[in-house]
Scaffold this active site. Structure first.
Site, PDB file in Angstrom:
ATOM      1  N   LYS A 116     -29.686 -62.395 -10.224  1.00 48.97           N
ATOM      2  CA  LYS A 116     -30.105 -64.079  -9.696  1.00 48.97           C
ATOM      3  C   LYS A 116     -31.650 -63.763  -9.289  1.00 48.97           C
ATOM      4  O   LYS A 116     -31.985 -64.037  -9.026  1.00 48.97           O
ATOM      5  CB  LYS A 116     -28.687 -64.361  -9.718  1.00 48.97           C
ATOM      6  CG  LYS A 116     -28.857 -65.026 -10.723  1.00 48.97           C
ATOM      7  CD  LYS A 116     -27.237 -65.772 -10.530  1.00 48.97           C
ATOM      8  CE  LYS A 116     -26.375 -66.133 -11.502  1.00 48.97           C
ATOM      9  NZ  LYS A 116     -25.345 -67.460 -11.583  1.00 48.97           N
ATOM     10  N   LYS A 198     -26.002 -60.569 -24.541  1.00 50.62           N
ATOM     11  CA  LYS A 198     -25.265 -62.128 -25.019  1.00 50.62           C
ATOM     12  C   LYS A 198     -26.494 -63.232 -25.142  1.00 50.62           C
ATOM     13  O   LYS A 198     -27.722 -63.089 -24.913  1.00 50.62           O
ATOM     14  CB  LYS A 198     -24.884 -61.806 -23.729  1.00 50.62           C
ATOM     15  CG  LYS A 198     -23.564 -62.564 -23.200  1.00 50.62           C
ATOM     16  CD  LYS A 198     -22.701 -62.339 -22.382  1.00 50.62           C
ATOM     17  CE  LYS A 198     -21.958 -63.403 -22.067  1.00 50.62           C
ATOM     18  NZ  LYS A 198     -20.901 -63.886 -20.576  1.00 50.62           N
ATOM     19  N   LYS A 201     -27.223 -69.618 -23.397  1.00 49.37           N
ATOM     20  CA  LYS A 201     -28.060 -70.936 -23.167  1.00 49.37           C
ATOM     21  C   LYS A 201     -29.980 -70.980 -22.307  1.00 49.37           C
ATOM     22  O   LYS A 201     -30.944 -71.743 -22.711  1.00 49.37           O
ATOM     23  CB  LYS A 201     -27.721 -72.427 -22.647  1.00 49.37           C
ATOM     24  CG  LYS A 201     -27.260 -71.995 -20.970  1.00 49.37           C
ATOM     25  CD  LYS A 201     -26.242 -72.648 -20.430  1.00 49.37           C
ATOM     26  CE  LYS A 201     -25.574 -72.558 -19.237  1.00 49.37           C
ATOM     27  NZ  LYS A 201     -24.604 -72.270 -19.358  1.00 49.37           N
TER      28      LYS A 201
END
Ligand code: TRP
Length: 332
Positions: A116, A198, A201
Site C-alpha cells: 500500500k 484477484k 473494485k
C-alpha cells in the site's frame, strides 16, 4: 445449541466503495452461514478506511451503504452484533495500548503495508503503518475464537495473535488467542478480464469485476465478455484460468462440486457456459439488490440499528478494555 456453548466469531469489512462478487463469495456469504453456528459480531471498519485518503461525503455514504448491504445480505441484527467501528471508542483506545506493546520491526514486515505504501507513495501515513494494531484491537476486544479472513489478511491475524500472547504473558490473562477461520466453502474469485489477478473494485477495467449491486443486464454482459481461452473444454486446469474461475463462481453459488459442473457442461460451448454463470449470479444477487434498494431509503431505521449495535458491542468491548487498562497500571 445452547447460547453459552457457542463459539464466538468476529469479522469486519471496510466501507471503501462497491463490494464485489469476490467479497460476497469470499467472505460475506460465509458470514451469513456462521450466524447459526456461532455468536457473531460484524463491523464496518471505517477507522481503517481513512488509512488511505477518502473524500468525506463519499466515505459517509459508503458507511451507510456497507451497513445496509450487510442487512440486505441477510445478516440479522437480532442474532449478530452489527456496528460501525468508530462508534465504539474502545477500538482506538485499546489500539493505543497495543501500539505501545508492538515493535516497529514487526509492523515494517507487513506485506500489505509495503504494497500500500508503494501504491500511495504520496500518503504513507502513520495510520497505514500501524493499521494491523488497530485490527488487533478490533479482534481482541471481543474475545473471538475465530476470525474469518482472506489470504491477504492472514498476516494481520498472525500479528494480532502475537500481540495478544505477548500482552497476556507480560500483564496476565486478558485476551483470547483467536484462530483463523477457514470456511468450508469460500471462493477466491479472480478478475473476469485477467484471471491471474484477484477480482478487485479498484481495477480500472470495469468489465473485470461484478458489484453485488449490479443489475441483471450488467452482470450478464460482464460474464459474456469474460476472458477464456481458445481450447474449448469446460474443466478446471492451471492452463485454463478463466474457465476455472467461472467454474469456481458457478460452484460457489450453486453448491455443486467442480466435477458436477464439468459434467453439467460437458460438450457445451463457452458462450452457453458464460451465460449460465451470469444467470446464476444475477439470480443470487437480484434479491439482495432488491432488499438493499429498500433498506437504503430508510435512514432512520438504519441509524437505529447501528446505534443499537454499537451499544451492544460496547458493553463487551468496555469490559475487555477496562481489564487491559487495569493490567497496564492505569487508574479506573
Ligand atoms: N483489515 C480488514 C480488511 O481490509 C478489515 C478488518 C478490520 C478486519 N478489522 C478487522 C477483518 C478485524 C477481520 C477482523 O479487509
Amino acid at each position: 445449541m445452547c447460547e453459552e456453548s457457542k463459539k464466538r466469531v468476529l469479522s469486519c469489512i471496510q466501507p471503501s466503495g462497491m463490494l464485489t462478487l469476490g467479497n460476497y463469495l469470499g467472505a460475506l456469504k460465509n458470514w451469513l452461514n456462521m450466524q447459526d453456528e456461532f455468536e457473531t459480531t460484524f463491523a464496518v471498519a471505517d477507522l481503517h478506511a481513512i488509512t488511505v485518503r477518502q473524500e468525506p461525503a463519499k466515505l459517509r455514504s459508503q458507511i451507510y451503504s456497507t451497513y445496509a448491504l450487510m442487512l440486505a445480505l441477510g445478516l440479522d441484527p437480532e442474532r449478530s452484533t452489527m456496528f460501525i467501528q468508530s462508534h465504539v471508542p474502545e477500538h482506538a483506545q485499546l489500539a493505543w495500548i497495543l501500539s505501545c506493546n508492538t515493535q516497529f520491526g514487526e509492523m515494517a514486515r507487513m506485506t500489505q503495508f509495503k504494497d500500500k505504501s508503494a501504491k500511495h507513495a504520496d500518503n504513507i501515513n502513520v495510520g497505514l503503518f500501524s493499521y494491523p494494531v488497530l485490527m488487533a484491537a478490533d479482534i481482541l476486544l471481543y474475545k473471538p475464537d475465530y476470525v474469518p479472513v482472506g489470504a491477504d489478511q492472514k498476516q494481520h491475524l498472525e500479528i494480532a495473535r502475537d500481540i495478544a500472547i505477548r500482552f497476556n504473558r507480560l500483564y496476565g490473562d486478558v485476551f483470547t488467542i483467536p484462530d483463523a477461520y477457514i470456511p468450508k466453502t469460500g471462493a477466491r474469485v479472480m478478475s473476469l478480464q485477467d484471471p491471474e489477478k484477484k477480482m478487485s473494485k479498484s481495477d480500472e477495467n470495469l468489465n473485470s469485476w461484478v458489484a453485488i449491486l449490479d443489475d441483471k443486464d450488467t452482470i450478464i454482459r460482464k460474464f459474456k465478455r469474460a476472458v477464456t481461452d481458445s481450447e474449448g473444454g469446460i474443466y478446471v486446469s492451471e492452463d485454463k484460468k478463466g474457465i476455472s474461475n467461472l467454474i469456481t463462481i458457478y460452484s460457489a453459488i450453486t453448491g455443486k462440486t467442480s466435477a458436477e459442473v464439468e459434467n453439467e457442461f460437458s460438450g457445451k460451448g463457452y458462450g452457453d457456459f458464460k451465460l449460465a454463470v451470469g444467470e446464476v449470479v444475477a439470480d443470487e444477487l437480484g434479491p439482495i439488490k432488491q432488499r438493499y434498494d429498500q433498506i437504503i431509503t430508510d435512514k432512520a431505521e438504519l441509524e437505529r440499528l447501528f446505534r443499537e449495535g454499537a451499544e451492544r458491542a460496547e458493553r463487551v468491548a468496555r469490559k475487555t478494555y477496562f481489564k487491559a487498562m487495569k493490567k497496564v497500571g492505569f487508574v479506573l
